[in-house]
Design an enzyme around this catalytic site. Structure first.
Site, PDB file in Angstrom:
ATOM      1  N   LYS A  67      -3.732  10.409   8.989  1.00 38.44           N
ATOM      2  CA  LYS A  67      -4.710  10.906   8.006  1.00 38.44           C
ATOM      3  C   LYS A  67      -6.028  10.116   8.013  1.00 38.44           C
ATOM      4  O   LYS A  67      -7.096  10.690   7.824  1.00 38.44           O
ATOM      5  CB  LYS A  67      -4.112  10.885   6.599  1.00 38.44           C
ATOM      6  CG  LYS A  67      -3.057  11.964   6.382  1.00 38.44           C
ATOM      7  CD  LYS A  67      -2.583  11.965   4.935  1.00 38.44           C
ATOM      8  CE  LYS A  67      -1.504  13.029   4.753  1.00 38.44           C
ATOM      9  NZ  LYS A  67      -1.104  13.142   3.341  1.00 38.44           N
ATOM     10  N   ALA A 130      -0.877   1.393  -4.214  1.00 36.36           N
ATOM     11  CA  ALA A 130      -2.321   1.311  -3.979  1.00 36.36           C
ATOM     12  C   ALA A 130      -2.617   1.498  -2.496  1.00 36.36           C
ATOM     13  O   ALA A 130      -3.571   0.947  -1.965  1.00 36.36           O
ATOM     14  CB  ALA A 130      -2.863  -0.031  -4.479  1.00 36.36           C
ATOM     15  N   ASN A 153       0.403  -2.371  -8.519  1.00 33.19           N
ATOM     16  CA  ASN A 153       0.854  -2.490  -7.122  1.00 33.19           C
ATOM     17  C   ASN A 153       1.470  -3.859  -6.882  1.00 33.19           C
ATOM     18  O   ASN A 153       1.166  -4.826  -7.583  1.00 33.19           O
ATOM     19  CB  ASN A 153      -0.337  -2.287  -6.171  1.00 33.19           C
ATOM     20  CG  ASN A 153       0.108  -2.022  -4.745  1.00 33.19           C
ATOM     21  OD1 ASN A 153       1.067  -1.275  -4.524  1.00 33.19           O
ATOM     22  ND2 ASN A 153      -0.559  -2.631  -3.777  1.00 33.19           N
ATOM     23  N   MET A 219       5.844  11.140  -6.013  1.00 34.19           N
ATOM     24  CA  MET A 219       5.132  11.911  -4.989  1.00 34.19           C
ATOM     25  C   MET A 219       6.014  12.187  -3.766  1.00 34.19           C
ATOM     26  O   MET A 219       5.686  13.024  -2.946  1.00 34.19           O
ATOM     27  CB  MET A 219       3.831  11.192  -4.594  1.00 34.19           C
ATOM     28  CG  MET A 219       2.759  11.352  -5.681  1.00 34.19           C
ATOM     29  SD  MET A 219       1.349  10.216  -5.566  1.00 34.19           S
ATOM     30  CE  MET A 219       0.724  10.595  -3.957  1.00 34.19           C
TER      31      MET A 219
END
Ligand code: ATR
Length: 275
Positions: A67, A130, A153, A219
């Protein structure tokens, strides 16, 4: 050459649900989309992308671990991709320039607010992690105007870096960063964006961050509860959601970017959940 070829590029990619999701969208909308999966060699992402578009391909989704490279490779980036620092959607504009977009954050927010009916406005939100995944969703989360958004985090300095990067998008939301143990709740919404479960770990947050009215969103997704969601359920969380809806919603937004047609998602989420 005129074709309607789309694909997801990753390594590995054989597990990807994207081909199935986009074929369901194509069948539902009548759009003549053909969608495959391409495993790019780790050192040959750019070549793979160039070859795909040279052959007349129309659009790519990009997944782990490419990505950030997709973001770098692009000639132009949407505003949301620019800030995310990563791209999950590529296409060419009318001049043949490579354009990068990022639909992950919108996917998460749509799944939370529309599918689950959870409003973020004015609420206290805790985001765990993070890394790239969290950076990709912070802009769209802040656009919902939470009352407070805490990024926690393991490596605190990375959470602080994200908080300062997104300061200008926080508006009236109180944006802060800390380590896991320093996040004191309860929170209305907790979003797990760490990859801790890949090592069989849980982010070590205090049990007090969860109350009976807390919505917990991982997620990641799994056939049953993810380890984080199983933990949250034990803590008595009011609602527990996984990332399958986010996956389908980011796909729907990519499909809209490419085809200018927005597929209906509820039936696709249900279909994936059941099979
Ligand atoms: P991604 O693209 O999935 O975000 P990443 O950029 O490598 O991948 O980020 C992984 C995130 O999960 C980071 O927030 C990482 O914490 P660190 O920044 O301290 O490395 C977090 N993470 C990974 N393994 C973890 C673990 N075992 N416990 C807690 N957090 C973990």
């Amino acid at each position: 050459m005129h074709n309607n070829l789309y694909a997801v590029v990753g390594n590995p990619v054989s597990h990807s649900k994207s081909p199935r999701i986009h074929s369901l969208f194509a069948a539902q909308t009548g759009e003549p989309v053909e969608y495959t999966a391409i495993q790019a060699p780790l050192e040959e992402f750019a070549e793979t992308v160039r070859e795909f578009f040279a052959k007349g391909g129309k659009g790519l989704n990009v997944t782990v671990p490419f990505k950030e490279q997709a973001w770098q490779l692009a000639d132009h980036r949407s505003g949301r991709a620019e800030k995310a620092g990563a791209a999950n959607t590529l296409y060419q504009d009318g001049q043949g320039h490579l354009v990068a977009d990022n639909t992950d954050g919108v996917g998460l927010v749509t799944d939370l607010t529309v599918n689950a009916g959870v409003s973020l406005a004015g609420r206290r939100v805790l985001v765990l992690g993070a890394g790239g995944a969290v950076r990709g969703v912070l802009g769209p989360l802040l656009a919902e105007k939470p009352g407070a958004l805490v990024v926690a985090n393991r490596t605190v300095v990375k959470a602080e870096g994200l908080a300062s990067l997104f300061r200008d998008e926080a508006g009236d939301s109180e944006l802060s960063a800390c380590g896991f143990a320093a996040a004191t709740g309860p929170f209305d919404i907790i979003i797990n964006g760490t990859s801790a479960s890949l090592q069989g770990d849980l982010p070590p947050v205090a049990p007090g961050v969860v109350s009976s009215s807390t919505v917990v969103y991982d997620m990641m997704y799994a056939a049953g509860d993810t380890p984080f969601n199983a933990w949250a359920r034990q803590q008595g969380a009011g609602k527990v959601l996984d990332g399958l809806g986010m996956l389908v919603e980011q796909a729907a937004e990519s499909f809209r970017v490419w085809r200018d047609v927005k597929p209906e998602t509820a039936s696709v989420i249900a279909e994936l959940r059941n099979h």
